[in-house]
Design a protein around this motif. Sequence first.
Motif, PDB file in Angstrom:
ATOM      1  N   ALA A 211       0.859  -1.208   0.000  1.00  0.00           N
ATOM      2  CA  ALA A 211       0.000   0.000   0.000  1.00  0.00           C
ATOM      3  C   ALA A 211       0.885   1.245   0.000  1.00  0.00           C
ATOM      4  O   ALA A 211       1.913   1.295   0.673  1.00  0.00           O
ATOM      5  CB  ALA A 211      -0.902  -0.006   1.224  1.00  0.00           C
ATOM      6  N   GLN A 212       0.464   2.233  -0.770  1.00  0.00           N
ATOM      7  CA  GLN A 212       1.227   3.488  -0.827  1.00  0.00           C
ATOM      8  C   GLN A 212       0.807   4.422   0.303  1.00  0.00           C
ATOM      9  O   GLN A 212       1.609   5.151   0.861  1.00  0.00           O
ATOM     10  CB  GLN A 212       0.984   4.204  -2.170  1.00  0.00           C
ATOM     11  N   ARG A 213      -0.486   4.392   0.608  1.00  0.00           N
ATOM     12  CA  ARG A 213      -1.038   5.367   1.565  1.00  0.00           C
ATOM     13  C   ARG A 213      -1.930   4.665   2.598  1.00  0.00           C
ATOM     14  O   ARG A 213      -3.135   4.947   2.678  1.00  0.00           O
ATOM     15  CB  ARG A 213      -1.827   6.447   0.804  1.00  0.00           C
ATOM     16  N   GLU A 272      -8.074   9.929   1.122  1.00  0.00           N
ATOM     17  CA  GLU A 272      -6.948   9.738   0.189  1.00  0.00           C
ATOM     18  C   GLU A 272      -6.226   8.415   0.400  1.00  0.00           C
ATOM     19  O   GLU A 272      -5.407   8.012  -0.428  1.00  0.00           O
ATOM     20  CB  GLU A 272      -5.928  10.876   0.376  1.00  0.00           C
ATOM     21  N   ASP A 274      -5.240   4.443   0.697  1.00  0.00           N
ATOM     22  CA  ASP A 274      -5.566   3.338  -0.211  1.00  0.00           C
ATOM     23  C   ASP A 274      -5.751   2.022   0.527  1.00  0.00           C
ATOM     24  O   ASP A 274      -5.950   0.977  -0.095  1.00  0.00           O
ATOM     25  CB  ASP A 274      -4.516   3.219  -1.328  1.00  0.00           C
ATOM     26  N   LEU A 275      -5.727   2.064   1.862  1.00  0.00           N
ATOM     27  CA  LEU A 275      -5.977   0.853   2.650  1.00  0.00           C
ATOM     28  C   LEU A 275      -6.083   1.265   4.116  1.00  0.00           C
ATOM     29  O   LEU A 275      -5.409   2.196   4.548  1.00  0.00           O
ATOM     30  CB  LEU A 275      -4.815  -0.135   2.458  1.00  0.00           C
ATOM     31  N   PRO A 296     -11.512   4.538   3.967  1.00  0.00           N
ATOM     32  CA  PRO A 296     -10.944   4.037   2.707  1.00  0.00           C
ATOM     33  C   PRO A 296     -11.192   2.538   2.576  1.00  0.00           C
ATOM     34  O   PRO A 296     -11.498   1.864   3.553  1.00  0.00           O
ATOM     35  CB  PRO A 296      -9.451   4.332   2.861  1.00  0.00           C
ATOM     36  N   TRP A 341       3.668  10.765   2.289  1.00  0.00           N
ATOM     37  CA  TRP A 341       2.381  10.406   2.907  1.00  0.00           C
ATOM     38  C   TRP A 341       2.373  10.789   4.394  1.00  0.00           C
ATOM     39  O   TRP A 341       1.398  11.329   4.904  1.00  0.00           O
ATOM     40  CB  TRP A 341       2.125   8.914   2.700  1.00  0.00           C
TER      41      TRP A 341
END
Length: 551
Positions: A211-213, A272, A274-275, A296, A341
Amino acid sequence: MMDATTVAATMSVADAMIAELENAGIRQAFGVISLHNMPFLDAIRRRGVMRFTAARGEAGAANMADAATRVTGVPALLVTSTGTGAGNAAGALVEALTAGVPMIHITGQIDSPWLDRGWGFIHEAKDQLGMLRAVSKAAWRIARPEDALPVLREALRVAQTAPAGPVSIEIAIDIQRALIAPPPPAGPVGVPTLAPDPALLAEFARRLATAQRPVLWVGGGTVHAAAEVRALADLGIPVVASTAGRGVLDENHPASLGTFAQSPAVGGLLGEADLIIAAGTHFRSNETRTWALRLPTPILRIDADPAADGRGYASSLFLQADAALALRGLAVGGHPDRTAWLARAAEARATAEAALRAQVGPYVALIDAIAAVLPDDGIWVRDITLSNSIWGNRLPRRAAPRTAIHAMGGGIGQGLAQAIGASIAAPGRQVVAICGDGGFMLNPGELATAVQAGARIAFVLMNDGGYGVIRNIQDAEYGGRRGDTDLLQPDFSVLCASLGVPHRGLASPEDAAAALRWAVAQPGIAIVEVDMASYGPFGTGYAGPPSQAKA
Ligand SMILES: Cc1ncc(C[n+]2csc(CCOP(=O)(O)OP(=O)(O)O)c2C)c(N)n1
């Protein structure tokens, strides 16, 4: 006819049960003495291992045992009388059940030959066990002397097994006094810890690492997992806490979002992400705008309680496991660089906190004054009052778990007694408690308990002459038709003087810092009474708990 067991029977059931509770590490007991519990209190006194605090009412005693348990992590004991005494504790047990507090409640019953007959035996109560079952995680009747220790050990295990909760035992007075053979030394009561399924844990770890964010949401089920949460925060994962999860991650950590999930700034950040990993949390109505807060996806949920799967929000994946074991398995290397982030999260947190500080108007001076006298290991207790709903649930920052106590079920009047239980169970630590005048007067007799027990608490009494929360709701939703909310209150300085409690008025923000410094310098109980009419209004009003209807 005598058999070998009766010959060897030299110990009362009450003594044997207290010894077993001592073995379990229990050192704090609270209650009100009565005909039907005297064998227990006599055993506690003779054995000299536990401390018993005599409260003025069973409701206060239960709140004290609840807070002593929350602060130490070790169950405290509540001892009540049969019938009305046990009933008086019911509201506070509802709170302990709501907050998942593993306290042990023992209550008496009338002599067993007369049980359940309805003949009007003194203290008799219709279906006391049914009442106890309703307000506890589980409840038992000890019907025979030989059942006492097995039932008690089972109760200790059930209380502490996640999802934890208070347990109640009722025991007839003749069975309390009955003699049994002294039990051989028993080992600890095993409390099972649920290990995660390795394959599912690996899937959680894989998704988190890619996950990026990501965001981690921690609740009260993670209070034993501070190191694991910290390790994830150090991997660049912002952490937002529920009220019960306060301080699990030090709220001064750069990845901490505090308890600001409902603020527009942190809400935007959640949008914003992503998980989200949600660990040991209820997602309660008051913390999610009655589940209107947008979370999210995917939602990866961890909880020891299978009922958490889909509670409030649908889970994308659900891992039934102890939160510490599961989170430990997630804090493995190979994560992307999340510097940007984290910076975004820090900005959202700063915006949320600044907005709150603006919202409270002159009370920012009070918040800062409390923060200045509350050490990292100090305990921050809040009753259900405007000041808690508006800011006390979020500020001042807390640095460690088990340092913030609040009635999760929203019942007023419990903070006073919770502060006492916290102070008694954690001697030497600073307790600061905030109460409204309405909540304070629900159970003011416990102020005498506090003084007699030698508790050390700085109370901040927010006096607006009545039920401010409800007045605001009347203004917002009932066309301003006020009633039943203006209260005749005592002169608190006289009430304090009658008990030898130092009291100081606070009428302006300029005096807040000095008043709090004065309060914590007192050797025992001190009360700073904020005259809210003089001190000034909040920057923005408050119209009750956030709900979908108001969203
Ligand atoms: C046990 C219980 N009874 C009634 C209520 C309803 N209630 C919620 S807030 C409140 C007023 C609390 O007044 P106070 O403690 O003075 O704080 P303030 O609202 O003035 O800040 C009341 C009566 C409740 N939450 N719990």
